[in-house]
Design a protein around this motif. Structure first.
Motif, PDB file in Angstrom:
ATOM      1  N   VAL A  71       0.846  -1.196   0.000  1.00 48.43           N
ATOM      2  CA  VAL A  71       0.000   0.000   0.000  1.00 48.43           C
ATOM      3  C   VAL A  71       0.883   1.248   0.000  1.00 48.43           C
ATOM      4  N   ILE A  72       0.790   2.066  -1.020  1.00 51.69           N
ATOM      5  CA  ILE A  72       1.526   3.337  -1.039  1.00 51.69           C
ATOM      6  C   ILE A  72       0.627   4.394  -0.415  1.00 51.69           C
ATOM      7  N   ASP A  73       0.955   4.773   0.820  1.00 48.23           N
ATOM      8  CA  ASP A  73       0.058   5.603   1.616  1.00 48.23           C
ATOM      9  C   ASP A  73       0.135   7.072   1.210  1.00 48.23           C
ATOM     10  N   ILE A  74      -0.857   7.830   1.667  1.00 47.20           N
ATOM     11  CA  ILE A  74      -0.944   9.256   1.350  1.00 47.20           C
ATOM     12  C   ILE A  74      -0.615  10.121   2.558  1.00 47.20           C
ATOM     13  N   LYS A  75      -0.284   9.495   3.696  1.00 44.86           N
ATOM     14  CA  LYS A  75       0.069  10.244   4.896  1.00 44.86           C
ATOM     15  C   LYS A  75       1.386  11.006   4.710  1.00 44.86           C
ATOM     16  N   LYS A  76       1.471  12.160   5.353  1.00 47.63           N
ATOM     17  CA  LYS A  76       2.679  12.981   5.267  1.00 47.63           C
ATOM     18  C   LYS A  76       3.734  12.557   6.289  1.00 47.63           C
ATOM     19  N   ASP A  77       3.313  11.856   7.336  1.00 48.50           N
ATOM     20  CA  ASP A  77       4.280  11.345   8.309  1.00 48.50           C
ATOM     21  C   ASP A  77       3.847   9.952   8.748  1.00 48.50           C
ATOM     22  N   PHE A  78       4.735   9.280   9.459  1.00 49.59           N
ATOM     23  CA  PHE A  78       4.472   7.876   9.785  1.00 49.59           C
ATOM     24  C   PHE A  78       5.190   7.519  11.078  1.00 49.59           C
ATOM     25  N   LEU A  79       4.499   6.771  11.944  1.00 51.43           N
ATOM     26  CA  LEU A  79       5.098   6.311  13.188  1.00 51.43           C
ATOM     27  C   LEU A  79       5.823   4.994  12.956  1.00 51.43           C
ATOM     28  N   LEU A  80       7.149   5.066  12.969  1.00 50.50           N
ATOM     29  CA  LEU A  80       7.974   3.871  12.798  1.00 50.50           C
ATOM     30  C   LEU A  80       8.241   3.261  14.164  1.00 50.50           C
ATOM     31  N   ARG A  81       7.798   2.038  14.350  1.00 53.66           N
ATOM     32  CA  ARG A  81       7.995   1.365  15.636  1.00 53.66           C
ATOM     33  C   ARG A  81       9.375   0.702  15.691  1.00 53.66           C
ATOM     34  N   LYS A  82       9.854   0.516  16.898  1.00 55.62           N
ATOM     35  CA  LYS A  82      11.164  -0.113  17.055  1.00 55.62           C
ATOM     36  C   LYS A  82      11.135  -1.543  16.519  1.00 55.62           C
ATOM     37  N   MET A  83      12.276  -1.959  16.001  1.00 53.93           N
ATOM     38  CA  MET A  83      12.441  -3.276  15.383  1.00 53.93           C
ATOM     39  C   MET A  83      11.427  -3.484  14.259  1.00 53.93           C
ATOM     40  N   HIS A  84      11.216  -2.397  13.525  1.00 51.39           N
ATOM     41  CA  HIS A  84      10.351  -2.449  12.349  1.00 51.39           C
ATOM     42  C   HIS A  84      11.006  -1.707  11.190  1.00 51.39           C
ATOM     43  N   VAL A  85      10.513  -2.032   9.985  1.00 50.50           N
ATOM     44  CA  VAL A  85      11.023  -1.448   8.747  1.00 50.50           C
ATOM     45  C   VAL A  85       9.877  -0.761   8.019  1.00 50.50           C
ATOM     46  N   THR A  86      10.142   0.386   7.443  1.00 47.12           N
ATOM     47  CA  THR A  86       9.155   0.990   6.538  1.00 47.12           C
ATOM     48  C   THR A  86       9.829   1.357   5.222  1.00 47.12           C
ATOM     49  N   PRO A  87       9.346   0.837   4.101  1.00 44.40           N
ATOM     50  CA  PRO A  87       9.833   1.292   2.796  1.00 44.40           C
ATOM     51  C   PRO A  87       9.154   2.624   2.450  1.00 44.40           C
ATOM     52  N   VAL A  88       9.821   3.410   1.635  1.00 40.93           N
ATOM     53  CA  VAL A  88       9.258   4.678   1.163  1.00 40.93           C
ATOM     54  C   VAL A  88       9.383   4.708  -0.364  1.00 40.93           C
ATOM     55  N   TRP A  89       8.259   4.957  -1.023  1.00 45.57           N
ATOM     56  CA  TRP A  89       8.195   4.942  -2.485  1.00 45.57           C
ATOM     57  C   TRP A  89       8.429   6.357  -3.016  1.00 45.57           C
ATOM     58  N   VAL A  90       9.300   6.475  -3.994  1.00 41.35           N
ATOM     59  CA  VAL A  90       9.617   7.764  -4.611  1.00 41.35           C
ATOM     60  C   VAL A  90       9.252   7.709  -6.091  1.00 41.35           C
TER      61      VAL A  90
END
Length: 598
Positions: free
Chosen positions: A170-189
């Motif tokens: 899911v490519i989200d539309i949020k401007k910010d994101f809460l990254l939890r510890k021991m987790h990964v978030t990809p970011v699409w450009v």
């Protein structure tokens, strides 16, 4: 005393008005959330194994690196990537380019936001940041293709029987994101390359902020080749992703065919138009596929039987839908489903009983013939009046040959000029009568038939479905497969691709792509919001490569050697080879590299 009283009244008035404005603003924002899906949500949890030892060995608390847009990355395990802060892209003017970077945290939760700069050329040229976008890639629950003792196309009522996990799509539309510890978030450009710029190299940065403060900058170099991709309206690839307006109405809780319904559909269908979609999906009878999707298809045509037993039909809803889709640029073809529904049941309003009734009848029955001759005759007249007849196909899918022959005879009796579409097996006997013929991957069209159809300007495509492990667009499929699919049509000698579901969302599509039947993600390619997906963006990427090759062919003498190299590369595509991990990605990268040669 009077002054105090007047002041109090004035203050009270201002208080009420200010609060009314606040209440009104809250209502507008809430309405926006409800209509366009811009509210936040929590992802489901993943029970997959987490390698804690690798996390412990991680030297830095927070890490950022460019990754591979053709790969899936686990949500809870350290990505197996070398830290890289520089990335290079290359493409044509007018092309949409994609990249992906990763952020992961070892010890703490943190709020992440991303900024982008303009891309500058050393000689002063610029790609404005307005042409760039970034989106956090959210994780959705998926499952697997098949399990021992079961079939890929069978029912999956008990989800615990299937291996499930989270996958980034899911490519989200949020401007910010809460990254939890021991987790990964990809970011699409994404970069939408302007057409009015000079060729050359452009340089910019991606600024990653943690908890409101700048943390790190990623370098991005984009080289623009002195070639230009045609505008979407001129694309030749025949994309046919079936739309489901009823799923949109249910998800957003709006009445079907109201202004609100069209309002929430607009960004969803506009994105489809911008991908080069050619076909409008129209349901001309109740439940053409017997309610196989979470939201079944109603009829866009009103069926009525009068007191004297005559059939009459109303096309107001059909007209609204077609006009809406054409206004977005999807205007090449209208496929109308189906004269042959799965259970041969037809719903209509009967004036004699003043109620909705059902009639069970099949091709060849007198009742069936009388009903459909009446429909086709009136429909033909209406389409000609609207100027849509030449764009319209009476469409069927996966129907047996004897039934198709009977139905084709009936259509010709009503109006011999009607175009017909079929997705399914290859039937030599009826091939000449089909304007739009789409075959599954296990079928083979003879080369002479393909060439004949090209010369006759007929539509000849292929489709994938639940029985195809690879290539496909399930949520667990390799992302590169979605780009591989359009290019494979070149090897087959075909002009496009069909997928039966663009947006037939399940009950909880943002969090869970599994369904009661078929592999996860089979029923949709995009998410409510409008939120795009990695799969959908990669499919667009593949379509663009298809179009680039067509553009090179137009100037054959200049590009003869290059065209030969690209075609040899694509002709080496092999479905069986996709079983080896990374094959689709390497195939795509080779083709893109060749097409970007100067």
């Amino acid at each position: 005393m009077r002054w105090w009283f007047l002041t109090a009244i004035s203050d009270l008035y201002l208080y009420i008005m200010n609060n009314m404005r606040f209440i009104f603003l809250c209502c507008v924002v809430l309405n926006s959330f409800l209509l366009f899906g811009q509210d936040d949500y929590n992802e489901l949890s993943d029970s997959k194994y987490v390698d804690l030892e690798v996390w412990r060995k991680q030297k830095d608390d927070l890490c950022i690196s460019w990754g591979d847009a053709n790969k899936h990355y686990s949500s809870q395990n350290v990505p197996d990537v070398p830290i890289c802060l520089k990335h290079k892209l290359k493409g044509w003017k007018g092309e949409k380019l994609n990249a992906l970077f990763l952020i992961w945290s070892k010890l703490r939760d943190c709020n992440v936001s991303v900024e982008i700069t303009d891309l500058h050329q050393k000689n002063g040229g610029i790609i404005s940041k307005e042409n760039l976008s970034v989106g956090f890639v959210r994780y959705v629950m998926t499952d697997e293709f098949v399990r021992e003792g079961k079939t890929s196309c069978g029912f999956r009522y008990d989800k615990t029987e299937w291996d499930s996990s989270l996958v980034a799509d899911v490519i989200d539309i949020k401007k910010d994101f809460l990254l939890r510890k021991m987790h990964v978030t990809p970011v699409w450009v994404s970069i939408n390359v302007p057409r009015d710029i000079t060729a050359g190299k452009y340089y910019g940065e991606i600024i990653v902020n943690l908890d409101g403060k700048e943390y790190k900058r990623l370098k991005l170099q984009t080289q623009i080749v002195d070639r230009e991709l045609p505008v979407v309206s001129q694309w030749k690839f025949h994309l046919d992703l079936w739309q489901n307006p009823y799923a949109v109405a249910r998800y957003y809780n709006v009445s079907v065919w109201t202004e609100k319904h069209f309002e929430v559909m607009r960004p969803i269908m506009k994105a489809l138009a911008e991908a080069g979609q050619k076909v409008i999906t129209a349901s001309i009878m109740h439940k053409p596929w017997n309610g196989q999707t979470y939201d079944y298809f109603e009829s866009m045509v009103t069926w009525k039987r009068t007191l004297d037993g005559e059939w009459t039909f109303g096309f107001d809803i059909f007209d609204k839908w077609v006009n809406f889709m054409m206004s977005l640029g999807i205007d090449k073809q209208i496929n109308c489903y189906s004269m042959v529904p799965w259970n041969y049941s037809f719903k209509y309003f009967d004036e004699r009983t003043n109620s909705m009734e059902y009639i069970k009848t099949k091709p060849g029955d007198k009742e069936y013939n009388d009903m459909w001759i009446a429909f086709l005759t009136q429909f033909s007249s209406h389409l000609k009046e609207k100027g849509w007849f030449s764009k319209t196909c009476i469409a069927m899918d996966e129907r047996p040959l004897p039934i198709m022959k009977t139905v084709l005879d009936l259509i010709r009796k009503a109006d011999k000029e009607f175009k017909v579409a079929l997705a399914g097996l290859y039937y030599e006997e009826i091939e000449p009568e089909l304007y739009d013929y789409c075959i599954s991957t296990d079928q083979v069209l003879p080369k002479n038939v393909i060439e004949k159809r090209k010369k006759q300007h007929l539509v000849t495509t292929y489709y994938t479905y639940c029985a195809d492990c690879k290539p496909n667009t399930f949520t667990f499929s390799d992302p590169a497969e979605a780009a591989w699919i359009p290019l494979y049509s070149i090897k087959l000698g075909l002009c496009g691709y069909l997928r039966w579901a663009y947006n037939s969302w399940g009950e909880d599509p943002l969090r869970d792509s599994r369904f009661r039947q078929w592999p996860a993600g089979d029923t949709y390619l995009v998410y409510p919001g409008f939120r795009s997906s990695v799969r959908f963006e990669k499919m667009i990427e593949g379509i663009q490569q298809y179009e680039k090759l067509q553009k090179l062919r137009e100037d054959f003498k200049r590009n003869k050697h290059l065209i030969r190299k690209v075609e040899q590369c694509i002709n080496a595509f092999n479905i069986q080879d996709l079983a080896k991990e990374g094959t689709a990605s390497s195939d795509i990268k080779r083709v893109i590299s060749l097409l970007n040669e100067q």
